[in-house]
Write a protein that holds these residues in place. Structure first.
Motif, PDB file in Angstrom:
ATOM      1  N   UNK A   1     -23.066  25.153  71.149  1.00 21.70           N
ATOM      2  CA  UNK A   1     -22.688  25.302  69.762  1.00 21.70           C
ATOM      3  C   UNK A   1     -23.103  24.090  68.926  1.00 21.70           C
ATOM      4  N   UNK A   2     -22.996  22.892  69.509  1.00 16.96           N
ATOM      5  CA  UNK A   2     -23.339  21.687  68.767  1.00 16.96           C
ATOM      6  C   UNK A   2     -24.833  21.666  68.462  1.00 16.96           C
ATOM      7  N   UNK A   3     -25.654  22.035  69.425  1.00 12.60           N
ATOM      8  CA  UNK A   3     -27.107  22.045  69.225  1.00 12.60           C
ATOM      9  C   UNK A   3     -27.513  23.030  68.135  1.00 12.60           C
ATOM     10  N   UNK A   4     -26.872  24.171  68.090  1.00 13.16           N
ATOM     11  CA  UNK A   4     -27.185  25.166  67.068  1.00 13.16           C
ATOM     12  C   UNK A   4     -26.857  24.609  65.686  1.00 13.16           C
ATOM     13  N   UNK A   8     -29.362  23.873  62.463  1.00 13.36           N
ATOM     14  CA  UNK A   8     -29.112  24.346  61.095  1.00 13.36           C
ATOM     15  C   UNK A   8     -29.186  23.187  60.100  1.00 13.36           C
ATOM     16  N   UNK A   9     -28.617  22.043  60.473  1.00 13.09           N
ATOM     17  CA  UNK A   9     -28.667  20.874  59.599  1.00 13.09           C
ATOM     18  C   UNK A   9     -30.113  20.402  59.424  1.00 13.09           C
ATOM     19  N   UNK A  10     -30.884  20.421  60.507  1.00 10.70           N
ATOM     20  CA  UNK A  10     -32.289  20.030  60.425  1.00 10.70           C
ATOM     21  C   UNK A  10     -33.058  20.973  59.511  1.00 10.70           C
ATOM     22  N   UNK A  11     -32.780  22.252  59.600  1.00 11.57           N
ATOM     23  CA  UNK A  11     -33.443  23.227  58.733  1.00 11.57           C
ATOM     24  C   UNK A  11     -33.089  22.972  57.266  1.00 11.57           C
ATOM     25  N   UNK A  14     -35.089  19.990  56.071  1.00 13.76           N
ATOM     26  CA  UNK A  14     -36.480  20.376  55.836  1.00 13.76           C
ATOM     27  C   UNK A  14     -36.624  21.133  54.514  1.00 13.76           C
ATOM     28  N   UNK A  15     -35.687  22.030  54.225  1.00 15.00           N
ATOM     29  CA  UNK A  15     -35.739  22.770  52.966  1.00 15.00           C
ATOM     30  C   UNK A  15     -35.591  21.827  51.772  1.00 15.00           C
ATOM     31  N   UNK A  16     -34.707  20.829  51.880  1.00 17.46           N
ATOM     32  CA  UNK A  16     -34.550  19.859  50.804  1.00 17.46           C
ATOM     33  C   UNK A  16     -35.834  19.057  50.589  1.00 17.46           C
ATOM     34  N   UNK A  17     -36.473  18.645  51.695  1.00 20.28           N
ATOM     35  CA  UNK A  17     -37.716  17.881  51.591  1.00 20.28           C
ATOM     36  C   UNK A  17     -38.816  18.715  50.953  1.00 20.28           C
ATOM     37  N   UNK A  18     -38.922  19.980  51.351  1.00 19.57           N
ATOM     38  CA  UNK A  18     -39.931  20.859  50.757  1.00 19.57           C
ATOM     39  C   UNK A  18     -39.679  21.076  49.276  1.00 19.57           C
TER      40      UNK A  18
END
Length: 101
Positions: A1-4, A8-11, A14-18
């Motif tokens: 669950x922690x990895x998932x 999600x946080x990494x995604x 990435x969306x913020x950077x884009x």
């Protein structure tokens, strides 16, 4: 669950950077510090001061101690070699050719 949740946080990051990249698309430069940013090409073509400034930025860049860079002109642009020397190891890297404008 922690990895998932980490994924999600990494995604989201990435969306913020884009989104930030899209907001700056078409701008002259992303950094404001003129000591390290090359002047716009139009200014370089029309101003001797900007040409000198660009030349100083490109030629005065110093590599860290123990590193050397050599570039040669190849058929597809510049072919560069970066060499790092540390105490008991030596590594070399090959940069991809960059087309010159």
């Amino acid at each position: 669950m922690v990895r998932v949740e980490e994924m999600r946080q990494s995604a989201r990051i990435c969306k913020q950077a884009l989104a930030k990249l899209k907001a700056t698309q078409g701008g002259e430069f992303l950094a404001e510090d003129r000591r390290y940013v090359l002047p716009p090409k139009e200014l370089v073509r029309n101003s001797m001061e900007e040409l000198i400034h660009q030349f100083k930025i490109v030629t005065d860049m110093a590599l860290p101690k123990g590193e050397s860079y050599t570039g040669i002109e190849s058929s597809k642009g510049e072919l560069g070699f970066l060499r790092r020397v540390r105490r008991h190891e030596q590594t070399s890297a090959l940069s991809h050719p960059r087309r010159r404008a």
